[in-house]
Design a protein around this motif. Sequence first.
Motif, PDB file in Angstrom:
ATOM      1  N   ASP A 154      45.229  47.015  36.198  1.00 31.92           N
ATOM      2  CA  ASP A 154      46.061  48.201  35.999  1.00 31.92           C
ATOM      3  C   ASP A 154      45.338  49.446  36.488  1.00 31.92           C
ATOM      4  OD1 ASP A 154      48.400  49.595  34.747  1.00 31.92           O
ATOM      5  OD2 ASP A 154      46.817  50.450  33.505  1.00 31.92           O
ATOM      6  N   GLN A 160      45.088  49.409  40.356  1.00 30.91           N
ATOM      7  CA  GLN A 160      46.368  49.735  41.002  1.00 30.91           C
ATOM      8  C   GLN A 160      46.691  51.216  40.875  1.00 30.91           C
ATOM      9  OE1 GLN A 160      49.431  47.122  39.573  1.00 30.91           O
ATOM     10  NE2 GLN A 160      48.529  45.316  40.512  1.00 30.91           N
ATOM     11  N   GLY A 161      46.341  51.786  39.719  1.00 32.37           N
ATOM     12  CA  GLY A 161      46.548  53.231  39.551  1.00 32.37           C
ATOM     13  C   GLY A 161      45.724  54.020  40.561  1.00 32.37           C
ATOM     14  N   LEU A 176      44.642  52.862  43.443  1.00 32.39           N
ATOM     15  CA  LEU A 176      45.167  52.599  44.790  1.00 32.39           C
ATOM     16  C   LEU A 176      46.449  53.385  45.052  1.00 32.39           C
ATOM     17  CD1 LEU A 176      44.436  48.775  45.017  1.00 32.39           C
ATOM     18  CD2 LEU A 176      43.504  50.559  46.501  1.00 32.39           C
TER      19      LEU A 176
END
Lengths: 293, 166
Positions: B37, B40-41, B43
């Motif tokens: 998580d 991804q944040g 990215l």
Amino acid sequence: MNAEEALKEALKDAMSAHVADVRAPAMTGQAVRRRHRAHVTRFRATGAAVLTVLVAAAVPAYTALTSGPGAAPPVPGGALTGPAIPSEGVTLSADSTSEVDVTSPPSPMVTVSPTDSATAVPTRRPTDDPANSAGNLPEDLGDLGDGRAFGGIRVGYLPDGLIWGKWSGKNGFGTTSYTTTYVTPEQLKSGEYSVQIVVFEDEAARRAKSRLRAYRNDPGATKVSVHGAGGVVASLGEGSEVTANAGTPTILWFAKPGLAVEVMMSPVMSEGLGPKGTERELKKIANGVRATS
Amino acid sequence: MTEEDEAAFDEFLAARSTALLRTAILVCGASAHDAEDLAQGALEKVYRHWPRIRHDNPEAYARRIVVNAAISRSRRRRVIQEITFARPPETAAPQSDPELKDLLIGELRRLPARMRAVVVLRYWEDLSETETAAMLGCSVGTVKSQAARGLARMRARMGARKGTSV
């Protein structure tokens, strides 16, 4: 090897072993783009809410300036026109089959002229990067009047009760793209939307073409024809993928070569219309769209 | 973004997303799911600015975001961690290499977030002291002291376990 070097080596081995089996999921790209889309959506809602607050602040200020014996004279070319409170209710019926008079104006409401300094609404420099403009008013395309003409199209039909959402964005869906929303008068205050339309040109249109091709091959999507052009109706997830669950009902087609149009209906509005009503309304909106350039 | 930008971002993900996720796991001290998580944040922020940064060492930019986000997240959880690990667990000394590795990872997790980040960047990423300082926005002196104190703390705890030596 001294104790500290041995510890460093052992620690490095331990860290390497600890993450040796870790692999980024294959869908990372999709997840990242879904997050990005959610970020842009939040930015859009924030912008709409800020606009609503500013309009709400402008009304009493204008009233104070123009009412009472000691009031200041109205500013030439005053920015506020019409009654402040919408006078008509909103009805969305799944059974509605009536034709819509596209020449009738939207419900009476406050309109704000971006050129008038008395409105207390700051003008905003157009920007291509929503991330850098949070908190500013998203008016990339300026005052669109009734909001039905933008990005090289004219929107002829909208479901009953919807008015322009008073904002617009540019390049938020790729270069070059344009977008705006249509809302109920109540949604002007909440920042929500009922219908959003995105126009894709040039580079963005090429990407839309790829998506359209993929959607038309997806068994979860429905192929449709819009003025003879092959389009698709589908429920799309936040990563723009076709989904069967809780997606955004969407119709995508090319209004002319190089000009794709995507109409999205909010899941809330769709729920009120039902699946068949949703698809019917999306088709009616699409069939009412004309390329103007 | 142009199609070329999108394609370049996909290539970047294919080449670096696993490494970033591994860094996030080690620096954050969290589960793979939490780290995913977090990564991804980070990215998403990279994606947001991709056309501008793609030609200017995007990997360093991404790693900086991941590390700083991991430190922030770890700090929010520190109180819980300090309560949980107020005293070293009374576990038997490890007898095999896998156990030693688990023990070291456990000790790594107990380090303060910033100190752990220094240790990971220096001894797993093999960044120099200067690179680590630039990554964390601190001085080289701070990196040196944090790395030394981190190793000393781990060594002391390991030494406290009977029969454990590295």
